[in-house]
Design an enzyme around this catalytic site. Structure first.
Site, short mmCIF file in Angstrom:
data_model
loop_
_atom_site.label_atom_id
_atom_site.label_comp_id
_atom_site.label_asym_id
_atom_site.label_seq_id
_atom_site.Cartn_x
_atom_site.Cartn_y
_atom_site.Cartn_z
N VAL A 51 0.62 -1.31 -0.15
CA VAL A 51 -0.06 0.22 0.09
C VAL A 51 0.75 1.45 -0.24
CG1 VAL A 51 -1.79 1.40 1.45
CG2 VAL A 51 -2.29 -0.92 1.41
N CYS A 52 0.97 2.02 -1.16
CA CYS A 52 1.67 2.92 -0.59
C CYS A 52 2.75 2.99 -0.53
CB CYS A 52 1.23 4.38 0.15
SG CYS A 52 1.62 5.70 0.73
N THR A 53 4.10 3.71 -0.26
CA THR A 53 5.18 3.41 -0.45
C THR A 53 5.98 2.60 -0.36
OG1 THR A 53 5.77 4.90 1.32
CG2 THR A 53 5.33 5.94 -0.76
N THR A 102 2.79 3.06 -7.23
CA THR A 102 2.44 3.38 -5.48
C THR A 102 2.32 5.10 -5.97
OG1 THR A 102 4.55 3.63 -3.70
CG2 THR A 102 5.35 4.19 -6.15
N ALA A 139 -1.65 2.31 -4.96
CA ALA A 139 -1.02 3.91 -4.70
C ALA A 139 -1.63 4.34 -3.40
CB ALA A 139 -1.74 5.00 -5.66
#
Length: 319
Positions: free
Chosen positions: A104-106, A124, A157
């Protein structure tokens, strides 16, 4: 379906919503279909971690003693900027053996550092896509979608897109009805399409510095069905078409045509999601002119025709 263990990796500086958003989705699915998911959390030594917002999370166990899960979820946050080398080593050693790997995300930066994204397509948070591509050239980074599936690996992202990905996984594991029930409880859409852009045209484009160009941006947004040719927009900005096109791109980061395309697509999507207007009416109100022109734009951008998009993503009306 046999019970699946889901393990959330915790570390100092983690983004709390990267953890709690998807966790609530899977926990909600478990409440509706008991025995489906067993959700666990773990940090390197089993001790509490402090999130980037100051919240303290207490894990269930230590990564060093946890058994292999079915689904390994790696969140992002400020802690991914200078991660503990032991965490990367753990991911490198244990990541390849899990049936499903999710970031998730970074969190994508962490699993890429562990070599788990080599040769794969991934995404990302939009602000870190360039970094991910620069630091890991063997990864095919796509900055546009809110999540990407490549085999058993799924990357999402920024922040709330982890909820979209979790809902998609619940729908895949169980069925649409369970995912819809969870989405309703969380007061979110069932799920946005994975290839939906990470942000709107207004967010994707920079705001122009010069007032005439900002006015043109506002005009486009408020009049998607209007005459939005370069010549017409240039006249509104009191510039020559050539000068306008060059200035617009320099100040917003995209061409006038690209900006218009995005605004019209967004407008049409909102009408399909929020109204019962017919396809022809939506096409006309969004500036496409004909249903066929709108269909081509939707298939190119979203991989689905307008009618299919509405069927899949318009919230169901409670009876």
């Amino acid at each position: 379906m046999a019970q699946r263990t889901l393990l959330f990796v915790l570390f100092d500086g983690v983004q709390s919503l990267d953890v709690t958003g998807p966790l609530e989705v899977f926990a909600g699915a478990e409440k509706r279909t008991p025995g489906t998911y067993r959700v666990r959390t773990a940090s390197l030594d089993g001790g509490p971690v402090r999130t980037s917002s100051g919240l303290t999370l207490v894990p269930d166990e230590a990564l060093t003693t946890v058994p292999d899960p079915h689904t390994l979820l790696v969140p992002g946050g400020e802690g991914t900027r200078a991660p503990d080398p032991r965490l990367i080593d753990w991911l490198r050693a244990r990541g390849p053996g899990v049936p499903r790997l999710v970031s998730v995300c970074t969190g994508a930066i962490l699993i890429a550092a562990a070599g788990l994204l080599e040769g794969r397509r991934a995404t990302t948070h939009w602000a870190y896509c360039d970094k991910l591509a620069r630091d890991h050239p063997q990864v095919a980074v796509d900055p546009e979608p809110i999540y990407v599936r490549d085999g058993h690996v799924a990357t999402s992202a920024g922040v709330t897109s982890g909820i979209d990905l979790a809902l998609a996984l619940v729908e895949e594991d169980l069925d649409r009805d369970v995912a819809l029930a969870v989405a309703r409880h969380l007061v979110v859409f069932l799920r946005r399409p994975g290839n939906q852009a990470q942000f709107s045209a207004q967010l994707a484009a920079q705001t122009a510095q010069r007032a005439p160009l900002r006015e043109v941006q506002r005009w486009i947004t408020e009049h998607p069905a209007g005459d939005l040719t370069v010549e017409s927009l240039a006249a509104r900005a009191r510039l020559s078409p050539r000068h306008f096109a060059r200035a617009f791109r320099e100040e917003t980061g995209m061409t006038p045509g690209r900006y218009v395309d995005r605004v019209r697509l967004e407008h049409a999507r909102r009408l399909l999601e929020d109204t019962t207007d017919g396809i022809e009416e939506v096409a006309r109100a969004s500036g496409y002119g004909t249903p066929e022109a709108m269909r081509r734009a939707f298939v190119k951008a979203l991989g689905a025709a307008p009618a299919e998009y509405r069927r899949r993503f318009r919230p169901a009306v409670a009876r």
